[in-house]
Design a protein around this motif. Structure first.
Motif, PDB file in Angstrom:
ATOM      1  N   GLU A 178       0.804  -1.221   0.000  1.00 35.85           N
ATOM      2  CA  GLU A 178       0.000   0.000   0.000  1.00 35.85           C
ATOM      3  C   GLU A 178       0.837   1.271   0.000  1.00 35.85           C
ATOM      4  N   GLN A 179       2.150   1.145   0.205  1.00 35.19           N
ATOM      5  CA  GLN A 179       3.016   2.321   0.271  1.00 35.19           C
ATOM      6  C   GLN A 179       4.289   2.053  -0.513  1.00 35.19           C
ATOM      7  N   GLY A 180       4.805   3.078  -1.146  1.00 35.40           N
ATOM      8  CA  GLY A 180       5.981   2.922  -1.987  1.00 35.40           C
ATOM      9  C   GLY A 180       5.584   2.909  -3.458  1.00 35.40           C
ATOM     10  N   PHE A 181       6.546   3.204  -4.329  1.00 32.66           N
ATOM     11  CA  PHE A 181       6.262   3.355  -5.757  1.00 32.66           C
ATOM     12  C   PHE A 181       6.462   2.018  -6.487  1.00 32.66           C
ATOM     13  N   TYR A 182       5.731   1.007  -6.044  1.00 30.23           N
ATOM     14  CA  TYR A 182       5.871  -0.342  -6.576  1.00 30.23           C
ATOM     15  C   TYR A 182       4.918  -0.565  -7.750  1.00 30.23           C
ATOM     16  N   VAL A 183       5.437  -1.199  -8.798  1.00 25.24           N
ATOM     17  CA  VAL A 183       4.668  -1.466 -10.012  1.00 25.24           C
ATOM     18  C   VAL A 183       4.564  -2.968 -10.214  1.00 25.24           C
ATOM     19  N   ARG A 184       3.416  -3.434 -10.648  1.00 29.79           N
ATOM     20  CA  ARG A 184       3.231  -4.857 -10.926  1.00 29.79           C
ATOM     21  C   ARG A 184       3.999  -5.246 -12.200  1.00 29.79           C
ATOM     22  N   PRO A 185       4.817  -6.300 -12.147  1.00 33.31           N
ATOM     23  CA  PRO A 185       5.480  -6.774 -13.369  1.00 33.31           C
ATOM     24  C   PRO A 185       4.429  -7.117 -14.423  1.00 33.31           C
ATOM     25  N   THR A 186       4.496  -6.452 -15.556  1.00 41.72           N
ATOM     26  CA  THR A 186       3.393  -6.462 -16.524  1.00 41.72           C
ATOM     27  C   THR A 186       3.859  -6.945 -17.885  1.00 41.72           C
ATOM     28  N   VAL A 187       3.044  -7.809 -18.497  1.00 36.74           N
ATOM     29  CA  VAL A 187       3.329  -8.315 -19.841  1.00 36.74           C
ATOM     30  C   VAL A 187       2.098  -8.129 -20.712  1.00 36.74           C
ATOM     31  N   PHE A 188       2.305  -7.513 -21.877  1.00 36.76           N
ATOM     32  CA  PHE A 188       1.270  -7.388 -22.898  1.00 36.76           C
ATOM     33  C   PHE A 188       1.630  -8.279 -24.077  1.00 36.76           C
ATOM     34  N   ALA A 189       0.653  -8.977 -24.623  1.00 37.64           N
ATOM     35  CA  ALA A 189       0.835  -9.771 -25.839  1.00 37.64           C
ATOM     36  C   ALA A 189      -0.005  -9.183 -26.968  1.00 37.64           C
ATOM     37  N   ASP A 190       0.231  -9.699 -28.189  1.00 42.54           N
ATOM     38  CA  ASP A 190      -0.541  -9.307 -29.378  1.00 42.54           C
ATOM     39  C   ASP A 190      -0.484  -7.801 -29.622  1.00 42.54           C
ATOM     40  N   CYS A 191       0.671  -7.219 -29.394  1.00 40.82           N
ATOM     41  CA  CYS A 191       0.847  -5.785 -29.642  1.00 40.82           C
ATOM     42  C   CYS A 191       1.023  -5.541 -31.136  1.00 40.82           C
ATOM     43  N   THR A 192       0.859  -4.303 -31.543  1.00 43.68           N
ATOM     44  CA  THR A 192       1.144  -3.890 -32.917  1.00 43.68           C
ATOM     45  C   THR A 192       2.126  -2.721 -32.872  1.00 43.68           C
ATOM     46  N   PRO A 193       2.906  -2.535 -33.939  1.00 40.30           N
ATOM     47  CA  PRO A 193       3.967  -1.523 -33.892  1.00 40.30           C
ATOM     48  C   PRO A 193       3.492  -0.106 -33.623  1.00 40.30           C
ATOM     49  N   ASP A 194       2.217   0.182 -33.914  1.00 40.47           N
ATOM     50  CA  ASP A 194       1.738   1.542 -33.733  1.00 40.47           C
ATOM     51  C   ASP A 194       1.247   1.837 -32.321  1.00 40.47           C
ATOM     52  N   MET A 195       1.178   0.843 -31.462  1.00 38.40           N
ATOM     53  CA  MET A 195       0.690   1.053 -30.098  1.00 38.40           C
ATOM     54  C   MET A 195       1.657   1.915 -29.297  1.00 38.40           C
ATOM     55  N   THR A 196       1.109   2.703 -28.391  1.00 45.50           N
ATOM     56  CA  THR A 196       1.939   3.587 -27.551  1.00 45.50           C
ATOM     57  C   THR A 196       2.976   2.803 -26.766  1.00 45.50           C
ATOM     58  N   ILE A 197       2.600   1.646 -26.231  1.00 43.63           N
ATOM     59  CA  ILE A 197       3.542   0.872 -25.423  1.00 43.63           C
ATOM     60  C   ILE A 197       4.665   0.265 -26.256  1.00 43.63           C
ATOM     61  N   MET A 198       4.497   0.234 -27.587  1.00 48.38           N
ATOM     62  CA  MET A 198       5.563  -0.253 -28.465  1.00 48.38           C
ATOM     63  C   MET A 198       6.464   0.880 -28.945  1.00 48.38           C
ATOM     64  N   ARG A 199       6.059   2.115 -28.735  1.00 50.98           N
ATOM     65  CA  ARG A 199       6.817   3.237 -29.278  1.00 50.98           C
ATOM     66  C   ARG A 199       7.418   4.140 -28.199  1.00 50.98           C
ATOM     67  N   THR A 200       6.869   4.074 -26.989  1.00 55.77           N
ATOM     68  CA  THR A 200       7.294   4.961 -25.911  1.00 55.77           C
ATOM     69  C   THR A 200       8.212   4.224 -24.952  1.00 55.77           C
ATOM     70  N   GLU A 201       9.265   4.891 -24.518  1.00 49.31           N
ATOM     71  CA  GLU A 201      10.136   4.316 -23.499  1.00 49.31           C
ATOM     72  C   GLU A 201       9.397   4.390 -22.154  1.00 49.31           C
ATOM     73  N   ILE A 202       8.953   3.241 -21.665  1.00 48.87           N
ATOM     74  CA  ILE A 202       8.127   3.203 -20.457  1.00 48.87           C
ATOM     75  C   ILE A 202       8.970   3.381 -19.201  1.00 48.87           C
ATOM     76  N   PHE A 203      10.155   2.810 -19.173  1.00 43.77           N
ATOM     77  CA  PHE A 203      11.069   2.903 -18.035  1.00 43.77           C
ATOM     78  C   PHE A 203      10.435   2.317 -16.774  1.00 43.77           C
ATOM     79  N   GLY A 204       9.872   1.150 -16.929  1.00 39.47           N
ATOM     80  CA  GLY A 204       9.284   0.412 -15.825  1.00 39.47           C
ATOM     81  C   GLY A 204       9.188  -1.048 -16.211  1.00 39.47           C
ATOM     82  N   PRO A 205       8.722  -1.916 -15.291  1.00 37.26           N
ATOM     83  CA  PRO A 205       8.677  -3.360 -15.561  1.00 37.26           C
ATOM     84  C   PRO A 205       7.488  -3.743 -16.438  1.00 37.26           C
TER      85      PRO A 205
END
Length: 479
Positions: A359-386
């Motif tokens: 509940e405290q701290g800047f913790y992020v859930r390890p996340t995986v997306f499948a079936d992406c396409t090259p135009d998606m934001t998550i494929m083009r932007t440097e997320i800098f997270g897990p």
């Protein structure tokens, strides 16, 4: 509460002349545990003047003197490396053991790489054996402003400070205000190692303040910056008026190309590599491209690997990941995860919010997306997270086209048992670095990118050359 308001200028710790207080926050607890000062123009001028005054003497130091000094710094650094790891752990949230081994101790390879390069570097040489009257001189460029990031704070400080001093430059270091305490410990190490007054100076500040002031300062001759592409653009503009040399190591969006014949651990190893340091690495393989025949299995392997990763505090023992560095980074990552869901990527692991039970701290859930396409934001932007984005490909040419379809060009990764394919693809990838079958680069290899991943190279002989001017003198008297 730690009081760390002082700067290290001209060989001593000094009070700010125009400073403003800033809190240092522990990412694990969100608690304020130290206070630093962000410098103002008067502090910047003071630090640059100290470096400028020390330059005439240091530029004429011998190669032997510089080698001896770097060795002295290295010795003190390694003796205090566990202390350094503990400091980094608290300010950036890296798990303690990971911080000691990866964040602090691995900088030793950069020291040895620069020492090896310096030992053999010829600062004065003939143009060719048949041109004895043409002399080529490599001379230090002058005062170097070194602006470093928070994600791997000590690696980047060593990659800039050591070659600057080894080349005969004097330096003003502005570390990230997110990770200032490790830089202040580094200044203690430099002092203990006997660095002459004014040759190395430390000034805390933020990008719009001290960062911009150093970048545009008429008495700064070169700026070396590692950080975001947006900040790199601002630094380039600031340095343009004085036509100073600007060297940039910026963002990345690395593709990890996994072919059907890749070794059996290619997918789980790729996930772990992406999530190392909580995904906060510019060269993270954050796009996983998998050959169609292996794709369904790869998605299941990635899902299982991500779900097996534990997230925990810095003092906890074990192979877990810690929080991301601050609230702004946490919010950015949440926004990008939300965009992946909205744009139709298939969420197979992780997702929005903190991990269960935290509940405290800047913790992020390890996340995986499948079936992406090259135009998606998550494929083009440097997320800098897990966060890992996966998609399938059918042919080698398609995989290369997807990998190259990005504004960035830092590191790409190729996993295949076919050596001809590995070489062929590596030549076609538009990135400064390519890693084949998880073989890491050797000590002294150049680090740097193409396109909007930056300009210039760090490490080994290339790192030295970033701080040197090349002069051509004809009519050199024969010996």
């Amino acid at each position: 509460m730690l009081d760390k308001r002082q700067f290290y200028i001209d060989g001593q710790w000094v009070a700010p002349l125009a400073g403003t207080d800033r809190a240092v926050i522990d990412p694990s607890t969100e608690q304020h545990f130290a206070t630093i000062s962000l410098g103002g123009q008067a502090d910047t001028d003071f630090a640059v003047a100290a470096a400028r005054a020390a330059f005439p003497s240091w530029r004429t130091s011998t190669k032997t003197q510089r080698i001896d000094l770097v060795r002295s710094i290295f010795d003190v650094y390694m003796r205090r490396s566990d202390e350094m790891g503990a400091v980094i752990s608290r300010e950036v949230g890296a798990p303690l053991e990971m911080s000691k081994t990866q964040q602090a101790r691995t900088s030793s390879s950069h020291f040895t790489g620069f020492l090896d390069a310096l030992e053999t570097f010829e600062f004065e040489r003939p143009l060719r054996p048949d041109t004895p009257h043409d002399r080529i001189l490599y001379e230090p460029i002058g005062v170097a402003a070194l602006i470093t990031p928070w994600n791997w704070p000590m690696k980047q400080i060593v990659l800039k400070v050591i070659p600057a001093l080894a080349s005969g430059c004097t330096a003003v270091l502005k570390p990230s205000e997110q990770a200032p305490l490790s830089a202040m410990l580094f200044a203690e190490i430099m002092h203990e190692a006997g660095v002459p007054a004014g040759v190395f100076n430390l000034l805390n500040g933020d990008g719009p303040g001290v960062g911009a002031q150093l970048s545009g300062h008429r008495d700064v001759d070169v700026v070396s910056f590692t950080g975001s592409t947006d900040a790199g653009r601002a630094i380039t503009r600031a340095g343009a008026d004085t036509v100073k040399r600007v060297r940039l190591e910026l963002g990345g969006k690395g593709a990890n190309m996994i072919f059907a014949d890749a070794h059996e651990n290619a997918v789980p190893n790729g996930v772990m590599r992406c999530f190392n340091n909580s995904g906060q690495s510019c060269n993270a393989p954050s796009r996983m491209l998998v050959e169609q025949s292996r794709y369904a299995q790869a998605v299941e392997e990635a899902k299982a690997t991500a779900e097996a990763i534990t997230v925990g505090g810095t003092s906890e023992v074990g192979p877990h990941i810690g929080p991301v560095v601050n609230a702004a980074q946490f919010d950015k990552i949440q926004t990008l995860i939300a965009s992946g869901i909205k744009e139709g990527a298939r969420l197979v692991a992780g997702g929005l919010g903190r991990p269960e039970g935290i509940e405290q701290g800047f913790y992020v859930r390890p996340t995986v997306f499948a079936d992406c396409t090259p135009d998606m934001t998550i494929m083009r932007t440097e997320i800098f997270g897990p966060v890992l984005s996966m998609m399938a490909f059918d042919t080698e040419d398609e995989a290369i086209a997807i990998a190259n379809d990005t504004d960035y060009g830092l590191t790409n990764y190729v996993q295949t048992a076919n050596p001809d394919r590995a070489q062929r693809i590596s030549r076609d990838l538009r990135s400064g670095m390519v890693e084949i079958n998880e073989q890491r680069r050797s000590t002294g290899a150049p680090f740097g990118g193409m396109k909007q991943s930056g300009t210039g190279r760090e490490g080994g002989i290339w790192g030295l050359e970033e701080f040197l001017e090349v002069r051509a003198i004809s009519g050199w008297p024969a010996d």
